[in-house]
Structures are given as C-alpha cells and as structure tokens.
Design an enzyme around this catalytic site. Structure first.
Site, short mmCIF file in Angstrom:
data_model
loop_
_atom_site.label_atom_id
_atom_site.label_comp_id
_atom_site.label_asym_id
_atom_site.label_seq_id
_atom_site.Cartn_x
_atom_site.Cartn_y
_atom_site.Cartn_z
N TYR A 266 26.83 -20.98 28.95
CA TYR A 266 28.21 -20.48 28.82
C TYR A 266 28.21 -19.34 27.78
O TYR A 266 29.06 -19.30 26.89
CB TYR A 266 29.17 -21.58 28.36
N CYS B 200 59.29 -21.12 19.34
CA CYS B 200 57.97 -20.69 19.78
C CYS B 200 57.05 -21.87 20.06
O CYS B 200 56.51 -21.99 21.16
CB CYS B 200 57.35 -19.79 18.70
N CYS C 130 55.08 -12.56 12.42
CA CYS C 130 54.48 -13.84 12.77
C CYS C 130 53.50 -14.20 11.67
O CYS C 130 52.75 -13.35 11.17
CB CYS C 130 53.76 -13.74 14.11
N ASP D 136 28.59 -24.01 24.84
CA ASP D 136 29.97 -23.79 24.38
C ASP D 136 30.86 -23.73 25.62
O ASP D 136 31.32 -22.67 26.02
CB ASP D 136 30.05 -22.49 23.58
N CYS E 50 58.82 -20.22 9.35
CA CYS E 50 58.98 -19.16 10.34
C CYS E 50 60.34 -19.32 11.03
O CYS E 50 60.68 -20.42 11.50
CB CYS E 50 57.85 -19.24 11.36
N CYS F 55 52.79 -22.96 16.33
CA CYS F 55 52.28 -23.49 15.05
C CYS F 55 52.86 -24.88 14.82
O CYS F 55 53.84 -25.05 14.09
CB CYS F 55 52.63 -22.55 13.91
N GLN G 86 36.37 -13.75 20.06
CA GLN G 86 37.18 -14.76 19.39
C GLN G 86 38.32 -14.12 18.60
O GLN G 86 38.14 -13.08 17.97
CB GLN G 86 36.30 -15.58 18.44
N CYS H 145 35.84 -26.44 21.78
CA CYS H 145 37.21 -26.20 21.35
C CYS H 145 38.11 -27.39 21.72
O CYS H 145 39.31 -27.34 21.49
CB CYS H 145 37.75 -24.91 21.98
#
Length: 478
Positions: free
Chosen positions: A324, A59, A170, A404, A53, A62, A295, A431
């Site tokens: 949650y 940025c 992107c 969650d 990229c 990634c 999501q 997460c």
C-alpha cells in the site's frame, strides 16, 4: 487516490469512546499518561476557558475540542491499551506512550472548500468591484450575475450533509490556506464567476484546494471547474497571487461529472507557476501535484515515519516490501535508512520494493525516487497480496514488511499472502486501530507475536488515532 466530498471536514460527530473516557475516573496503572506532556499554549488555555470554535457544533469535525489536550492524549492511550490488552499481556509487548503535538492547532496543511450559491442579495451595480475591467471580458455571464446576484458560500460541510457552514477561521486548518479560500470567494464576486450548484449541475467553480508545504512553505492552489472555458483565467490567477503572495502555483482541474468525487480525471492546465510544489519530509524532497496523496499533518507524519523506521530495527542488509505504498513516502524513507546503515558486508539485494495497485501513485513514487537520487528502491503497480504470493512461489525471502492499509484494514487475501511469504518482521501502520487489532489477531494466529505498539496523535481534537504495531516471527527456528 480519489477524494470525496464526504471527507471535506464532515467527519463523525460522535463523541465515541475517547470523549467518554475523559470524564471517567483515572483508569488502572495500565492506562498511563504520556511521559512528557505537550506544552499548553495560550490558545489551549482559551479553549479550557470556554472560548470554543463558533461553528464547532455545526461542523462536527473536532469532536474533542472542549477537552484539554493532555486529557485527549491520556484517553487515546487508554483506548489503544484496551484494544490490544490480550496481545500485550500474552506476548509481553512494549506499550509506548502516545506521541502528541507541541502545538496541536492549524496542523492541516491541505484545506478543501466547496463553493455554492447562497441567498439572493441586492444588486451590486453600485459596488466598486463590479467596475473591474476584467469583469467586462466575462460577457453575458457577468450581466446575468448582476441581475441575479446571490451570495457565494464556502467553508466546510455540516456533519453528515452537503450544507455549507461559512467560516472565516478554523482552529485546525492552515491559516494561509484558509485565507486563500476566502480570497477566491471574493474574486469570484469581482469577476462574476458563478459557484457550482450540485442540484442543477450549473455554475462554474466547484471547489478550491489549497496545499501548503510543511518545510518549503510553497503553496499549490487547485481550482476545480465545471468546464474547460475560463474567461480571464490568467488575470484571475494573477489577482489571486497579488492578494495572497504566498501562492507559488495555480492549477485548473476540470470535473464535469455529477459526482461526489472532487477532482476530475481528465483535463488539467497550469494557470500560474510550475503546476506543482516541492516539500521536504524526513529529509527527502517530494513533488506534490493536485492528484498526489500527501499526509495533511506533515509534522506528525515525520513523527509517525521515524517511529515506524525505529520499530523496523534496520541494519542495512534487509530486503523490504512497502505494501500500500502510495507515492512511496515510507518506502523511500526506509530506503534512505538502509543506505545510511549499510555495512561493508551488506547483501547485494538489500533494497525496498513498493507495491500499490494505483498506477498514478506508482508513477509519483518512481519520480520521487529519481528526484531524491534513491537507487535502492523500485515500485510496482500491482495488488500487494498477489505480488507477495508470487514472491513466495519463487521461493524468495522477505525481511521486513511495511503495511499501511486503508481504514477498512487489510483484506483477508492480503493477510493470507503475508502468512504465505512469512516476512521476518512486520511494521503495521494504521489509521483505524480497531481493524488493525483484528488483523493483528489474525497474524498472531499465523505464527507472529506482538513486539511493540506506538500510538501517534495525527489529528488532535478528533477521535482519530494513528497506531503502529511491530510484529516478529514467534519462533524463527521453525
């Protein structure tokens, strides 16, 4: 759930342990590779060849882009195994191979871009777009625009800053959504719409959010403006749809606060279409509006939720709590699973209760249940820990707890309430595996044992890992 500017593609640039692991020698047998590698695409081969990229270093979203995808999965698997090494060894838990993507590019179905003034440029008096008839209706704003012409910047923020990096493409954002972001910038110049200047508080258009339905391909565009007045709004919307016919609805959201929060809490109006989109996830239909939490990688969300349901081992007789719960996605998927498995002798109270302290999310959850005709799920706007303590106080039993929590993990109060209510089985989706490992250690001290771990790669080319832990009561008799 409020969205902050810092979330707009300004994720940590740190290579972290995942990136570093990829350069080490192979770990012990415990750090195994996934059983089946995702296919290596032409784009993946191009990345290996060094065609990265062009704004990757600026940025920073990634962090693992230069690492072959199969190696990313191997490293993430090893990180999870290391985090839970003690519990895996002591409890004899099953460590499942990480679930990756077959096509790990352009998976983000929501693209957010700020708009800001750039450098001064030459007057556009002689360009074709300034002749557009709608520009005449914008009055004084257009006259000023022609005399003080500036570039309009859009894209993503550089890591840790509010400096915008212009980018036409992107590798992880949805291509239709990205095209819409660019089309809005061009139309702003054509219609003389000033971008928002966060230093002065002046300017009109602050952000645009483009959301693309995973199954439906319906597209919602939200224009966040620094005021209600929008001269030529309907014509602007029609021209945007003409340039991007994939769009099914456009909404104006007003945010006049000096804040990092993207969406305003007050005035909102529909400029085109119904004001929402519908999408299907795990066989259910969900209504998505500008404020709805959904999501950003729907492909892997289905993988995640199906894995979570499998780890719950539902028989159709359970009483389930979805803590949650947000807009009710996992709870509704579980409720449907109960309906599909319910035996003739099922308990009358086999059902799902979703709990979340965000009232707007609960409203969405109830609407989603009604929209899908699911009658064995109810939703309550309350703190989940308080709700569980109340259940325990009434002597109520719980078979399965889905949880969650946010990246910070569950609060101590919530974990204590969980131990008090003592559900038979816990399915913990996270997460942030580091805070999850902390919470799992606490629950093991309260009489639970780790049964299985299932990592899911929700965000390829980043250091982030989604992980599911299944826990059961260590000694059901006691």
């Amino acid at each position: 759930m409020e969205q902050k500017k810092s979330n707009v593609r300004s994720k940590s640039r740190s290579k972290g342990s995942v990136a570093n692991r990829s350069t080490r020698k192979k770990r012990s047998a415990s750090a195994r590779k996934p059983d089946s590698k995702p296919s290596i695409t032409k784009r993946d081969k191009a990345l290996k060849a060094g065609q990265f990229c062009p704004v990757d270093k600026q940025c920073g979203a990634c962090q693992l882009l230069a690492i072959p995808y199969a190696d990313q999965l191997t490293s993430k698997q090893a990180e999870i195994e290391e985090l839970f090494a003690d519990a895996l060894a002591e409890d004899g838990a099953t460590m499942q191979p990480i679930l990756g993507m077959d096509e790990p590019f352009h998976y983000r179905n929501k693209v957010i871009s700020p708009y800001a003034p750039g450098k001064r440029t030459a007057s556009r008096t002689h360009t074709k777009d300034t002749k557009h008839p709608q520009e005449q209706r914008a009055g004084k704003r257009n006259a000023k625009k022609r005399s003080e012409q500036r570039e309009i910047l859009c894209g993503m923020y550089a890591q840790g800053t509010h400096r915008i990096i212009p980018a036409d493409e992107c590798l992880i954002e949805n291509q239709v959504a990205k095209k819409i972001i660019q089309a809005i910038r061009l139309l702003m110049m054509r219609y003389g719409i000033e971008p928002y200047n966060e230093d002065t508080g002046k300017g009109f258009l602050r952000h645009a959010i483009a959301r693309v339905g995973h199954r439906s391909n319906e597209v919602l565009v939200t224009l966040v403006t620094n005021g209600e007045g929008f001269p030529g709004a309907k014509n602007f919307a029609r021209e945007l749809v003409k340039r991007c016919p994939e769009i099914t609805t456009i909404v104006q959201n007003v945010n006049t606060r000096a804040t990092n929060v993207i969406l305003g809490e007050g005035k909102e109006r529909t400029l085109y279409g119904p004001g929402f989109i519908l999408d299907r996830l795990c066989g259910l239909s969900f209504r998505i509006s500008s404020h709805s939490f959904y999501q950003v990688n729907a492909v892997q969300t289905e993988v995640l939720y199906e894995a979570a349901i499998d780890l719950a081992h539902l028989q159709g007789t359970e009483r389930i709590l979805d803590a949650y719960c947000g807009t009710g996605t996992i709870g509704l998927v579980a409720a449907r699973a109960l309906q599909e498995k319910v035996p003739a002798e099922a308990k009358d109270d086999a059902s799902v209760i979703g709990v979340d302290k965000v009232e707007s999310a609960i409203v969405d959850a109830r609407n989603n249940a009604k929209h899908n005709g699911i009658e064995n799920a109810s939703f309550v706007a309350e703190d989940a820990g308080v709700f569980m303590n109340e259940m325990a106080g009434r002597g109520e039993a719980l078979d399965v707890l889905f949880m969650d929590p946010p990246r910070s993990g569950a609060s101590l109060e919530f974990l204590q309430a969980t131990a008090h209510l003592h559900p038979r089985r816990i399915v913990y989706i996270s997460c942030n595996p580091k805070t999850q490992a902390r919470d799992v250690a606490f629950l093991r001290e309260q009489g639970y044992q780790l049964e299985a771990i299932q990592p899911v790669d929700m965000f390829p080319h980043t250091t982030h890992i989604e992980n599911i832990c299944a826990l059961v009561v260590a000694d059901p008799i006691s």
